[in-house]
Design a protein around this motif. Structure first.
Motif, PDB file in Angstrom:
ATOM      1  N   GLN A  25       0.864  -1.181   0.000  1.00  0.00           N
ATOM      2  CA  GLN A  25       0.000   0.000   0.000  1.00  0.00           C
ATOM      3  C   GLN A  25       0.898   1.227   0.000  1.00  0.00           C
ATOM      4  OE1 GLN A  25      -2.968   0.030   3.133  1.00  0.00           O
ATOM      5  NE2 GLN A  25      -4.438   1.089   1.828  1.00  0.00           N
ATOM      6  N   LEU A  26       1.192   1.706  -1.211  1.00  0.00           N
ATOM      7  CA  LEU A  26       2.103   2.827  -1.416  1.00  0.00           C
ATOM      8  C   LEU A  26       1.535   3.748  -2.484  1.00  0.00           C
ATOM      9  CD1 LEU A  26       5.483   0.856  -1.590  1.00  0.00           C
ATOM     10  CD2 LEU A  26       4.800   2.390   0.265  1.00  0.00           C
TER      11      LEU A  26
ATOM     12  N   MET B 116      -4.478   3.510  -1.947  1.00  0.00           N
ATOM     13  CA  MET B 116      -4.221   4.209  -0.687  1.00  0.00           C
ATOM     14  C   MET B 116      -5.520   4.469   0.074  1.00  0.00           C
ATOM     15  SD  MET B 116      -0.989   4.413  -0.466  1.00  0.00           S
ATOM     16  CE  MET B 116      -0.581   5.659   0.768  1.00  0.00           C
TER      17      MET B 116
ATOM     18  N   TYR C  67       3.429  -6.896   4.904  1.00  0.00           N
ATOM     19  CA  TYR C  67       2.651  -5.735   4.505  1.00  0.00           C
ATOM     20  C   TYR C  67       3.635  -4.581   4.377  1.00  0.00           C
ATOM     21  CZ  TYR C  67      -0.535  -1.696   5.156  1.00  0.00           C
ATOM     22  OH  TYR C  67      -1.206  -0.505   5.025  1.00  0.00           O
TER      23      TYR C  67
ATOM     24  N   THR D 253       4.376  -0.587   3.451  1.00  0.00           N
ATOM     25  CA  THR D 253       3.670   0.690   3.385  1.00  0.00           C
ATOM     26  C   THR D 253       4.587   1.818   3.854  1.00  0.00           C
ATOM     27  OG1 THR D 253       1.589   1.776   3.984  1.00  0.00           O
ATOM     28  CG2 THR D 253       2.671   0.483   5.704  1.00  0.00           C
TER      29      THR D 253
ATOM     30  N   LEU E 279       0.025   4.323   8.698  1.00  0.00           N
ATOM     31  CA  LEU E 279       0.143   2.968   9.232  1.00  0.00           C
ATOM     32  C   LEU E 279      -0.636   2.799  10.528  1.00  0.00           C
ATOM     33  CD1 LEU E 279       1.317   0.119   9.418  1.00  0.00           C
ATOM     34  CD2 LEU E 279       3.421   1.120  10.336  1.00  0.00           C
TER      35      LEU E 279
END
Length: 326
Positions: free
Chosen positions: A88-89, A114, A133, A135, A145
């Motif tokens: 998730q970036l 996102m 995960y 991020t 986060l």
């Protein structure tokens, strides 16, 4: 990991539709062909998205070294072939580093928008049981986060780019990993699953869709046949790098041609148009509504130099004859 039935894999290879080419091989070929060429460019507004690092420009050789550094972090974290990593970036170079490092390490990338919060993250992790995960701690100046931390079980490692804090028992992925860490030879093949992307969830909960390198290269080859991307081209991707338009329309094409790719975090029209002009973009993609709006705004069009643009792709809705003509 493979999800395509063996008899179909045999048929597709026999007919020449599939091959053993992987994203990692395309990357290595691009590095070898033009190590000094500008390869990847961060969004110019990166610092409004993330609180670390300036907007970066990578040539292919520097990009390769940075990818290898991330691969060493993966080895140190104990990640191995066929492990799934949920990512998730934003559309910054870190996301592309993950794709490239995973492709050469045999990992499976499951990218998320996102906008997904704890509810969606819980569903995804419970469905595919990832090993990690990946991020960032903060996004757009707010904690990212922390409000998702409870959705990540203890069995799933949390790996973070940029600043970390005491709750993350892992060095930042932005740090230099030990050069003594040996990178394994994973012998990734074209039939191996590379991504698990997620449907929009308009008819229920999002569903994970596995795709192999061959699934993606087939899509990309069709795109390349129409768009005709070459090594001198400069691509601008304004869509989230998490699904069809970006992975099939840019990621594989970029490396197949060995050209330059500019990133944009969706969608700031002023930034997008400025990138087209300043970075001398030759190919981009935009929704029909955006193109129609631009064509009706002569004052806005007059502010930017679009003379280098050769082709614009569009889809998702019918394209009006008027728009195509203009």
């Amino acid at each position: 990991m493979r999800t395509t039935p063996a008899h179909l894999i045999t048929t597709y290879h026999a007919n020449g539709w599939w091959s053993d080419t992987t994203l990692g091989q395309l990357f290595d070929a691009a590095v070898e062909s033009a190590p000094d060429q500008v390869a990847l460019i961060d969004p110019p507004n990166r610092q409004s998205l993330l609180d670390f690092g300036p907007a970066a420009h990578f040539d292919f050789e520097t990009l390769k070294n940075t990818v290898d550094n991330l691969r060493r972090h993966f080895v140190k974290a104990g990640l191995k072939r066929d492990d799934i990593v949920v990512v998730q970036l934003p559309n910054t170079h870190e996301l592309l580093l993950v794709y490239l490092a995973a492709a050469q390490s045999g990992l499976i990338v499951s990218p998320l928008p996102m906008q997904y919060a704890s509810h969606e993250l819980t569903h995804v992790i419970g469905s595919i049981h990832p090993a990690a995960y990946i991020t960032v701690r903060d996004f757009r100046g707010s904690p990212f986060l922390a409000p998702r931390r409870n959705a990540v079980p203890d069995a799933v490692q949390i790996l973070v780019f940029g600043p970390i804090d005491d709750t993350i028992a892992m060095p930042s992925l932005s740090d230099t990993a030990s050069p003594s860490i040996t990178l394994p030879d994973t012998a990734v093949q074209g039939d191996d699953i590379f991504t698990i992307c997620w449907t929009s969830g308009t008819t229920g909960k999002p569903k994970g869709v596995p795709r192999s390198h061959n699934h993606w290269t087939t899509i990309a080859n069709g795109n390349m046949a129409v768009v005709d991307i070459r090594a001198h081209d400069r691509l601008l991707c304004p869509f989230p790098f998490i699904n069809m338009a970006s992975i099939g329309g840019f990621l594989y094409n970029w490396l197949s041609a060995g050209c330059s790719l500019s990133l944009h975090h969706p969608l700031d029209l002023e930034v997008y148009l400025g990138q087209i002009a300043d970075e001398q973009i030759t190919y981009t993609i935009a929704p029909p509504a955006v193109l129609t709006m631009l064509l009706k705004n002569d004052a806005l069009l007059a502010r930017f130099d679009f003379s280098k643009v050769k082709k614009i792709a569009s889809g998702g809705a019918p394209l009006s004859p008027w728009m195509i003509t203009e």
